[in-house]
Write an enzyme that holds these catalytic residues in place. Structure first.
Site, short mmCIF file in Angstrom:
data_model
loop_
_atom_site.label_atom_id
_atom_site.label_comp_id
_atom_site.label_asym_id
_atom_site.label_seq_id
_atom_site.Cartn_x
_atom_site.Cartn_y
_atom_site.Cartn_z
N SER A 174 3.68 -2.12 10.23
CA SER A 174 5.29 -2.05 10.33
C SER A 174 5.86 -3.38 9.89
O SER A 174 6.68 -3.78 10.65
CB SER A 174 5.73 -1.70 11.67
OG SER A 174 5.19 -0.35 11.91
N GLU B 275 -4.93 -4.83 11.12
CA GLU B 275 -4.06 -3.89 11.21
C GLU B 275 -4.39 -3.02 12.59
O GLU B 275 -5.09 -2.12 12.52
CB GLU B 275 -4.10 -2.96 10.06
CG GLU B 275 -3.90 -3.42 8.57
CD GLU B 275 -3.27 -2.36 7.80
OE1 GLU B 275 -2.23 -2.55 7.30
OE2 GLU B 275 -4.04 -1.50 7.43
N GLY C 218 2.78 2.54 10.61
CA GLY C 218 3.72 3.36 10.35
C GLY C 218 4.59 4.10 11.61
O GLY C 218 5.36 4.68 11.87
N GLU D 257 -6.52 4.87 8.27
CA GLU D 257 -6.12 6.15 7.86
C GLU D 257 -7.62 6.85 7.24
O GLU D 257 -7.94 7.82 7.47
CB GLU D 257 -5.08 6.32 6.98
CG GLU D 257 -3.72 6.36 7.72
CD GLU D 257 -2.81 5.59 6.74
OE1 GLU D 257 -2.63 5.62 5.66
OE2 GLU D 257 -1.72 4.84 7.40
N HIS E 250 -9.49 1.34 5.15
CA HIS E 250 -8.21 1.48 6.14
C HIS E 250 -8.20 2.50 7.41
O HIS E 250 -8.96 3.45 7.13
CB HIS E 250 -7.14 2.11 4.82
CG HIS E 250 -5.82 1.84 5.39
ND1 HIS E 250 -5.34 2.89 6.09
CD2 HIS E 250 -4.68 1.31 5.25
CE1 HIS E 250 -3.92 2.91 6.44
NE2 HIS E 250 -3.54 1.38 5.93
N ASN F 27 0.86 -1.35 0.15
CA ASN F 27 0.07 -0.03 0.01
C ASN F 27 0.79 1.27 -0.05
O ASN F 27 1.53 1.52 1.07
CB ASN F 27 -0.79 -0.09 1.15
CG ASN F 27 -1.64 1.24 1.38
OD1 ASN F 27 -1.97 1.82 0.44
ND2 ASN F 27 -2.06 1.46 2.64
N TRP F 28 1.01 1.92 -1.17
CA TRP F 28 1.85 2.97 -1.21
C TRP F 28 1.43 4.50 -0.61
O TRP F 28 2.20 5.25 -0.47
CB TRP F 28 2.29 3.27 -2.83
CG TRP F 28 2.95 2.08 -3.49
CD1 TRP F 28 3.61 1.23 -2.85
CD2 TRP F 28 3.36 2.25 -4.81
NE1 TRP F 28 3.94 0.26 -4.02
CE2 TRP F 28 3.98 1.08 -5.02
CE3 TRP F 28 3.13 2.92 -5.88
CZ2 TRP F 28 4.54 0.88 -6.27
CZ3 TRP F 28 3.53 2.83 -6.98
CH2 TRP F 28 4.25 1.41 -7.30
N LYS F 29 -0.11 4.40 -0.35
CA LYS F 29 -0.71 5.49 0.29
C LYS F 29 -0.62 6.46 -0.53
O LYS F 29 -0.38 6.41 -1.95
CB LYS F 29 -0.13 5.62 1.74
CG LYS F 29 -0.28 4.60 2.48
CD LYS F 29 0.18 4.61 3.90
CE LYS F 29 0.16 3.41 4.81
NZ LYS F 29 0.10 3.59 6.08
N GLY G 253 3.09 -1.14 4.38
CA GLY G 253 2.94 0.26 3.86
C GLY G 253 4.42 0.74 3.58
O GLY G 253 4.77 0.68 2.44
N GLY G 254 5.11 1.32 4.60
CA GLY G 254 6.31 1.91 4.32
C GLY G 254 7.43 1.05 3.60
O GLY G 254 8.12 1.38 2.64
P1 PGA Z 1 3.00 0.41 7.71
O1 PGA Z 1 1.62 0.63 7.01
O2 PGA Z 1 3.49 -0.65 7.07
O3 PGA Z 1 3.84 1.66 7.25
O4 PGA Z 1 2.83 0.20 9.06
C1 PGA Z 1 0.66 -0.58 6.89
C2 PGA Z 1 -0.61 -0.02 6.15
O5 PGA Z 1 -1.14 1.28 6.60
O6 PGA Z 1 -1.17 -0.63 5.65
#
Ligand code: PGA
Length: 252
Positions: free
Chosen positions: A214, A168, A174, A98, A96, A10-12, A235-236
């Site tokens: 993470s 999650e 993050g 966010e 998600h 997930n590149w956001k 994500g990251g």
């Molecule tokens: P992260 O994000 O790996 O940067 O913690 C995961 C996500 O939000 O799907």
């Protein structure tokens, strides 16, 4: 039951179409095909068309990070399931954390989005998870099962097997903090039992449930080798072709 591992990146809100193209070209060179593992990229909407063209001859799947529940019309700024499919998407993230926290998406809206994704033949990845406060107060199970009940309302068993769930924990997204493999396994097992009770054993055994929060090359293998964890939502660490390819390799 053999569930195919799913590793999703997930590149956001990161990467232009040009950056999407150079990422995909580097990533392709690092990836070793293994039919037991499905790899999925979730670029921002503006990168989807270019990504779709580059990925069309590959085994890498493409998905959107969100969708609107209507198929078209006067919804400024929104993207429909049909638009995602036209770019080559077969998956879409729904709910998600966010979206829930920063854009005030509630379970009713998430439920409508899930119905829309399924009606369009997209695989929704439904994200659920507890806050740090809920985690500290021992309310994980209560929080997750209340999200699942509301988000999956009126979704029938035949459609539910197409849904992927991503557990999650919000405190792990993050932050560099990761749930322990045992902790993530425990909650994902609870989710699978909830699915068995809400639907049936067959749906529970077919449904893929991912861990997210993470995930990094260093911790991926221990999480992915847990019996109920069917993959990762990253994500990251998915923003760099080499670290994402290392996570895919760790799931072998
Ligand atoms: P992260 O994000 O790996 O940067 O913690 C995961 C996500 O939000 O799907």
């Amino acid at each position: 039951m053999d569930r195919r591992t799913l590793i999703a990146g997930n590149w956001k809100m990161n990467k232009t179409p040009a950056e999407t193209e150079s990422y995909i070209k580097s990533f392709m060179k690092l990836l070793h095909n293994d039919s037991r593992i499905e790899v999925l990229l979730l670029p921002p909407f503006t990168g989807l068309e270019r990504a779709g063209k580059l990925l069309s001859e590959t085994t890498i799947a493409l998905g959107g990070q969100d969708l609107h529940f209507e198929t078209g019309g006067a919804f400024t700024g929104e993207i429909s399931s049909e638009m995602l499919k036209a770019c080559g998407c077969s998956y879409v993230l729904v709910g998600h954390s966010e979206r829930r926290a920063l854009f005030e998406e509630g379970d009713r809206l998430i439920n409508r989005k899930l119905h829309a994704a399924l009606a369009a033949g997209l695989h929704p990845i439904l994200c659920v998870g507890e806050t740090l406060e809920e985690h500290r107060q021992g309310q994980v199970e209560e929080r997750i099962t209340s999200q699942l009940g509301a988000d999956l309302a009126q979704i029938k068993a035949a459609e539910a097997s197409l849904v992927v769930i991503a557990y999650e924990p919000i405190w792990a997204i993050g932050t560099g903090e990761t749930a322990t493999p045992m902790g993530a396994q425990g909650t994902i097992h609870v989710i699978r039992e909830w699915i068995a009770a809400a639907y049936d054993q067959n749906v529970a055994e077919t449904m893929r449930i991912l861990y997210g929060g993470s995930v990094k090359p260093e911790n991926a293998a221990s999480l992915l080798h847990q019996p109920d964890i069917d993959g990762a939502l990253v994500g990251g660490a998915s923003l760099f072709p080499d670290s994402f390819a290392q996570i895919v390799a760790a799931s072998h």
